[in-house]
Design a protein around this motif. Structure first.
Motif: not given
Ligand SMILES: [Zn+2]
Length: 350
Positions: A257-281
């Motif tokens: 919800t907080e980042k919808e202004e950047f992502t332009k997509i509504g909140p999806e608490s089920w959508h996980f993106r693998y982005i690797g280490f240590p980028h996710a952290q």
């Protein structure tokens, strides 16, 4: 042996940054040399040379400098001009220990840290589908998958296994189900069209990525579902652990919800993106979304300060390179990923 090294060096010197450095150093040495000669006064450089004989005076000073700066032991059989460049490559700072990896425009759209959105569409690299695996063939027993043909990249499944194994180990149930992985362009188009027909275009535009704009095209994204609750994962209650720890397994919750202004997509608490280490952290610690992170990394260009991050005793060094000529370490472990915008993210493991 000397010939081999000389060839390698000559090859290296042809790179634009090396030429730039060379010019800078020659100018610097010339200026320094002139100053030095002036400072010495009398003996070596009479006043008159500063006007009439300046050019030759500088040349002599440059040549005289070569043996000192090129103390790498293999310059003896080379000509003066080669010796000069050797000295500069060795002492010029950042390029020492690096080599240039020349990438293609298509490579910008490939790699673990690509940003895929309606603004930065995925380009479906040729052969990318060959890397996918059926999740059912690669998954652990800690969760289920909806269809035999639900696919993802091996590294996505590997880290999903680790995450959901640990989730179950700390008391979670095995009712989490992957209900979406890789999607083709046409599949995403169908989803968008059906959503628009059912809920209107405005709703579809907010909640369904356009064809080409979905992370599901990449093989790095999965949608999780709770079979006990009969709904998409909310990451609350017993499932809160997954949302709180996903970054430890290289995943981020991509749409909030907080980042919808950047992502332009509504909140999806089920959508996980693998982005690797240590980028996710780094993303989670800084409260970034992926769009913000890609911009943030521009503060760490190759020729500036790099981003250092220590995770579980491993030190990572990250830098951004705009364009296709990517300096990478001559040895050691590293990855190069496009950002799907304009350049590459290099992650070095120390
Ligand atoms: Zn999704």
């Amino acid at each position: 042996m000397t010939g081999k090294r000389a060839y390698r060096r000559r090859h290296r010197r042809l790179k634009p940054w090396a030429v730039g450095l060379l010019v800078l150093l020659v100018v610097g040495l010339a200026a320094g040399g002139a100053f030095f000669l002036k400072g010495m006064s009398g003996n070596k450089a009479p006043e008159g040379e500063n006007t009439g004989g300046q050019q030759s005076g500088q040349d002599q000073q440059l040549d005289a400098t070569v043996p000192d700066s090129g103390q790498d032991g293999d310059g003896e059989s080379e000509t003066d001009s080669q010796g000069e460049s050797d000295g500069q490559t060795e002492t010029g700072g950042t390029p020492a220990g690096y080599t240039i990896q020349t990438m293609t425009e298509a490579d910008i759209g490939i790699g673990g840290q690509i940003l895929v959105s309606n603004e930065h569409k995925y380009t479906f690299p040729e052969g990318a589908e060959d890397d996918l695996v059926a999740i059912i063939d690669a998954k652990s027993s800690s969760y289920t998958v909806n269809l035999y043909e639900t696919m993802a990249l091996p590294e996505t499944v590997e880290h999903l296994n680790a995450m959901l194994d640990d989730y179950v180990a700390q008391g979670g149930q095995t009712d989490v189900m992957v209900v979406s992985g890789y999607r083709t362009y046409d599949f995403q188009q169908g989803l968008f069209d059906r959503s628009a027909a059912r809920n209107g275009l405005e709703h579809a535009q907010r909640f369904v990525a356009q064809a080409g704009g979905s992370e599901h095209h990449t093989g790095y994204a999965v949608d999780l579902y709770s079979t006990n609750q009969g709904d998409y994962l909310e990451c609350t209650g017993e499932y809160a652990w997954i949302g709180e720890h996903c970054q430890d397994y290289g995943f981020i919750l991509r749409y909030t919800t907080e980042k919808e202004e950047f992502t332009k997509i509504g909140p999806e608490s089920w959508h996980f993106r693998y982005i690797g280490f240590p980028h996710a952290q780094i993303i989670v610690e800084n409260g970034f979304c992926l769009e913000e992170y890609i911009d943030y990394l521009r503060q760490f260009p190759f020729d500036g300060d790099h981003l250092w991050y220590t995770l579980n005793g491993t030190e990572y060094e990250i830098y951004f390179v705009e364009g296709l000529e990517v300096p990478v370490p001559e040895s050691g472990e590293y990855t190069v990923s496009g950002n799907n915008v304009d350049g590459f993210i290099v992650t070095v493991t120390h």
